[in-house]
Design a protein around this motif. Sequence first.
Motif: not given
Length: 604
Positions: A211-229
């Motif tokens: 029951x703690x707040x969750x913050x999402x860190x989307x890592x490796x956004x520098x990769x060419x195949x990164x897909x945030x959506x």
Amino acid sequence: MTTSDSGAATAGKTPSKDVRLKSREVRIPNAVSVGQLADLLGLTPVDVIKQFMRNGIMAAVNQFVDYEAAASVVRDFGLEPVQSESAQQEGVRGGRVGLNAEEDPAKLQHRPPVVTILGHVDHGKTTLLDSIRKANVVDKEAGGITQHMGAYQTECNGKKVTFIDTPGHEAFTAMRARGAQVTDIAVLVVAADDGIMPQTIEAINHAKAAKVPIVVAINKVDRPDADLDRVKRQLAEHNLLVEDWGGDVVSVAVSAKVGTGIDDLLENLLLVAEVEDLKANPDRAARGVVVEAKMTRGKGPVATVLVQAGTLHQSDHAVVGRLRGRVKALFNDAGHRVKEAGPAMPVEISGLSELPEAGDILEVVGSEQEARLLVEARIREHDQARHVAGLEEMYSQIRSGVAEELNLIVKTDVQGTIDAVTASIAQLSNQRVKVNLLHASSGSITDSDVLLAIASKAIIVSFGARPEPGARRIADQEGVEIRHYDIIYRLIDDLTQVVAGMGLAEVEEVIDGHVEVREVFQIGRRNKIAGIMVQDGKVMRNASARVHRGKELLFDGAVRSLRHFKNDVRELTNGMEGGIVLDGFDAFEVGDLLEIHHQEKVAR
């Protein structure tokens, strides 16, 4: 040494003298000598010793007694005992020790948030921690990090953030299982090129259970195949809807390898902490939790402690778990010696005689005698509270109004079963009881599942999933209930009855009859069949049989088949002859008696 149950006054006895105190409240520490108690009461030591004797306790004037025994005597004199600040038991009893559990709101001050980073093993947790550490370590201008600790502080915009460096969600939950609610915010690391993986799902469920707040860190956004959506879509499937999709979960795009997005992540953590309004009282006796412990050359046993409330000083008397000692030295996360540590500050301490365990609670006390009594109290509390409520006990708690939630962990042998089970469980909650499905996955029952059950007081439900040896050992030691089912409706029936307040049907044994072995026939080279006479009642093919030879019980197991002459039959009744085969036993002898029985559920 005294015990709390020996402090009851003998019926009909009255104190020998009126108390001369004007106030009805008497503040008592955890450990107090008979002489000190007499001073608090305004009586002579003789009066107090006499009352201890009436209560069955032989105590000399300089002998220390625990709070319960002293409180009983105070009540006998018509006064109200109150535990002094150092005697407060939130941390003593090994229960949940929260960072905000303080007694006087006027003394609370803002403190740094404590953050744990969770996620899949290859998604960059360690790299992200290293990147934060290198860029923002507090006190870096004084020499940087000279040692690795299990916790450290960073700084952003003049404000501090404390990070707990754990190997994963198992360690995160193990600390909760040992009674320490350490984390304020969980950072979930998800690789942008890989998406959510099974360990990510486990981390989500463990963080939700805490029951703690969750913050999402989307890592490796520098990769060419990164897909945030794709990552955000997968998060939404697990009920984590990020802010830019209309939800309330903070998400930050980062590259731990390159170092981009780190400041943005820290700023968002401070914003979440501001919403949580995290406070602690720095002016009380220190309380904290052990993050890790190790043996070091020169210092001996050292423990990394996160101070949760109060201020820890050098030379303080401390109880750590079920150990006691005196704090010889304090070192901050830069390896520098410090004289004190306030709320949410991690420090390494020396002075303990042995290594404590991660999750052990540290409590500062006023004296060595008080420390000794606290250790004894913790041992008693641990022995009394080393089990997790099972389904039957949970029923009783629901009926008595104690429990309002039923926490479940579901493990199946195949992935396809999960959806059917979770869909059925989702419909069970009512106005009185909420059913929480903390985690559901396929595969064997692991240590992580059992730790989550301990920390959340949950029941593990298995459909064909077997516990691993280590998990079974922990479950047996801690009293975690693992219920095995092969048909979904049986689970749903059990849970429905508990939630509705009906409780599980009681299982009762019914004796169906008794038979005597008259002959033994050899069937083939290995198998034997017993020729029997039914003496009373009946014997049924689906029942069970106990084999008695004289006063000795040889076997208790299922009836495999019944015969009447050459015909297979479902049952034999009183006075009939026939043959019987048991599942797992054929060492019959003439004269053996078989007690036929079965079990059936009887509604409460």
